[in-house]
Design an enzyme around this catalytic site. Structure first.
Site, short mmCIF file in Angstrom:
data_model
loop_
_atom_site.label_atom_id
_atom_site.label_comp_id
_atom_site.label_asym_id
_atom_site.label_seq_id
_atom_site.Cartn_x
_atom_site.Cartn_y
_atom_site.Cartn_z
N GLY A 105 39.57 47.87 39.30
CA GLY A 105 40.92 47.88 38.71
C GLY A 105 40.83 47.83 37.20
N ARG A 162 30.71 52.02 18.92
CA ARG A 162 30.52 51.87 17.47
C ARG A 162 29.32 50.97 17.13
NH1 ARG A 162 36.40 52.76 14.73
NH2 ARG A 162 36.49 54.91 15.41
N ARG A 215 37.10 53.07 42.44
CA ARG A 215 36.28 52.24 43.33
C ARG A 215 35.52 53.26 44.19
NH1 ARG A 215 39.00 47.28 42.58
NH2 ARG A 215 41.25 47.49 42.38
N ASP A 245 33.92 41.80 40.13
CA ASP A 245 32.86 41.45 41.07
C ASP A 245 32.15 42.68 41.68
OD1 ASP A 245 31.61 39.29 42.71
OD2 ASP A 245 32.48 40.52 44.31
N THR A 255 38.77 42.25 34.35
CA THR A 255 39.70 42.25 35.49
C THR A 255 40.85 41.31 35.17
OG1 THR A 255 40.07 41.50 37.76
CG2 THR A 255 38.15 40.58 36.67
N ASP A 287 42.37 39.61 37.25
CA ASP A 287 42.42 38.54 38.27
C ASP A 287 41.85 37.19 37.83
OD1 ASP A 287 43.49 40.46 39.90
OD2 ASP A 287 41.64 40.85 41.02
N ASP A 294 38.94 36.15 38.44
CA ASP A 294 38.35 35.61 39.67
C ASP A 294 36.83 35.53 39.62
OD1 ASP A 294 37.99 38.34 39.65
OD2 ASP A 294 38.48 38.63 41.77
N MET A 308 49.70 39.57 41.15
CA MET A 308 48.39 40.02 41.64
C MET A 308 47.35 38.90 41.56
SD MET A 308 47.83 43.90 40.38
CE MET A 308 48.45 45.27 41.35
N ARG A 342 44.31 39.20 43.85
CA ARG A 342 43.45 39.30 45.04
C ARG A 342 43.37 37.92 45.71
NH1 ARG A 342 40.08 43.83 45.85
NH2 ARG A 342 40.34 44.47 43.71
O1 F6P Z 1 41.46 43.53 40.91
C1 F6P Z 1 42.60 43.87 40.23
C2 F6P Z 1 43.71 44.18 41.17
O2 F6P Z 1 44.79 44.59 40.37
C3 F6P Z 1 44.13 43.07 42.14
O3 F6P Z 1 44.88 42.08 41.51
C4 F6P Z 1 44.86 43.86 43.18
O4 F6P Z 1 44.87 43.20 44.42
C5 F6P Z 1 44.05 45.11 43.28
O5 F6P Z 1 43.37 45.24 42.03
C6 F6P Z 1 44.79 46.39 43.53
O6 F6P Z 1 43.86 47.39 43.66
P1 F6P Z 1 44.13 48.96 43.70
O7 F6P Z 1 44.10 49.45 42.29
O8 F6P Z 1 42.96 49.48 44.47
O9 F6P Z 1 45.45 49.15 44.35
#
Ligand code: F6P
Length: 319
Positions: free
Chosen positions: A11, A25, A72, A103, A125, A127, A129, A169, A171
């Site tokens: 993401g 740079r 991804r 991750d 990210t 998140d 996380d 959001m 996750r």
């Molecule tokens: O990891 C970032 C994130 O935005 C999460 O918060 C969310 O669950 C997920 O990606 C959404 O993923 P995608 O872009 O695959 O819909």
């Protein structure tokens, strides 16, 4: 170290462009040429790359998203795709790789590291996380975006004397909800790290009502439940009109905050420096005001510590 690659994967997060700019740079400043890999690991599998120069990163520090694109890639996770990626790294003459993401991105980087490619990871990210770093690139910008919405929803929630559930959001991580709850003065946060009881949620709303509160804002982390179901339950139990909003992808875009631009720039430069010094399989992180680096495998084996203090404080201040 004559040529390095840089990619963004998973993401996207605000601040990724600041990091890309710094890699390019700082690399060029150190006489290292930089190849941008398009769309994360898919670009590595497909050999989609672009030679970066000073002007390819001009005018991007303030932009959200990632100019390199992100994805991804399932193919990269298969042996065949992974081997193609390795072949392309060799073909492109890449001596080291900077990977920016979460991750999943680091798992891919670690595998490349084990296959002999010098890699450095920048945590990007929204998140927040990743267990080893206090903050990830993009988290604070996302938080500000969430707060802007919370404030708007609170206005209408007050006008109509409603309860509003706002799903954010994250996750499986509750950090966006938790920090937005504290900074936004929410009545309650529901996060995956703490089991919640719907009766307690409703009691809290009713106690607020009894004291004359006009609105109730509940911030729900996506990993803890579904906004529609929870708001229906609350409405049925309290008899108070309850609406829900899912903030969704607005949280991923937008102008990066000053903090995210700063740490993006600092981590981008530090990643190049590490590769130049032949440090391999490292990740960068933020602790207080400091950027640090550590072993990638160790970082990935850690467990995210739940911020109990912030959770307790959020509860106390929302009485
Ligand atoms: O990891 C970032 C994130 O935005 C999460 O918060 C969310 O669950 C997920 O990606 C959404 O993923 P995608 O872009 O695959 O819909």
């Amino acid at each position: 170290m004559r040529k390095i690659g840089v990619l963004t994967s998973g993401g996207d997060a605000p601040g990724m462009n600041a990091a890309i700019r710094a890699v390019v740079r700082y690399g060029i400043y150190n006489s290292i040429s930089v190849i941008g890999i398009k769309d994360g690991y898919s670009g590595l599998v497909e050999g989609e790359s672009i030679e970066m120069n000073l002007s390819s990163v001009a005018d991007i520090i303030h932009r959200g998203g990632t100019v390199l694109g992100s994805a991804r890639s399932e193919e990269f996770q298969e042996q065949e795709g992974f081997n193609k990626a390795l072949k392309n790294i060799k073909y492109l003459g890449i001596d080291g790789l900077v990977t920016i993401g979460g991750d999943g991105t680091f798992q891919g980087a670690l595998a490349l590291g084990k296959a002999g490619v010098p890699v450095v990871g920048i945590p990007g990210t929204i998140d927040n996380d990743l267990p080893y770093t206090q903050y990830t690139l993009g988290f604070f910008t996302a938080l500000t975006t969430v707060l802007e919405s919370v404030e708007k929803i609170r206005d209408t929630s007050s006008s109509h004397s409603r309860t509003n559930v706002i799903q954010v959001m994250g996750r499986n991580c509750g950090d966006i909800a938790l920090y937005a709850g504290l900074a936004g003065g929410a009545e309650m946060v529901i996060i995956p790290e703490v089991e919640y009881n719907i009766d307690e949620v409703c009691d809290k709303i009713m106690q607020g009502r009894a004291r004359g509160k006009k609105h109730s804002i509940i911030i729900l982390a996506e990993g803890a439940g579904d906004a529609k179901d929870i708001s229906e339950l609350i409405e049925n139990k309290t008899g108070i009109t309850t609406r829900y909003s899912i903030l969704g992808y607005t949280q991923r875009g937008g102008t990066p905050s000053a903090f995210d631009r700063l740490i993006g720039s600092q981590m981008g430069a530090r990643a190049v420096r590490l590769l130049k010094e032949h440090c391999e399989s490292r990740v960068l992180g933020v602790s207080g005001n400091e950027i640090f680096d550590m072993d990638m495998e160790e970082a990935l084996s850690m467990e995210k510590k739940f911020d109990e203090t912030t959770y307790e404080l959020t509860k106390i201040l929302s009485i």
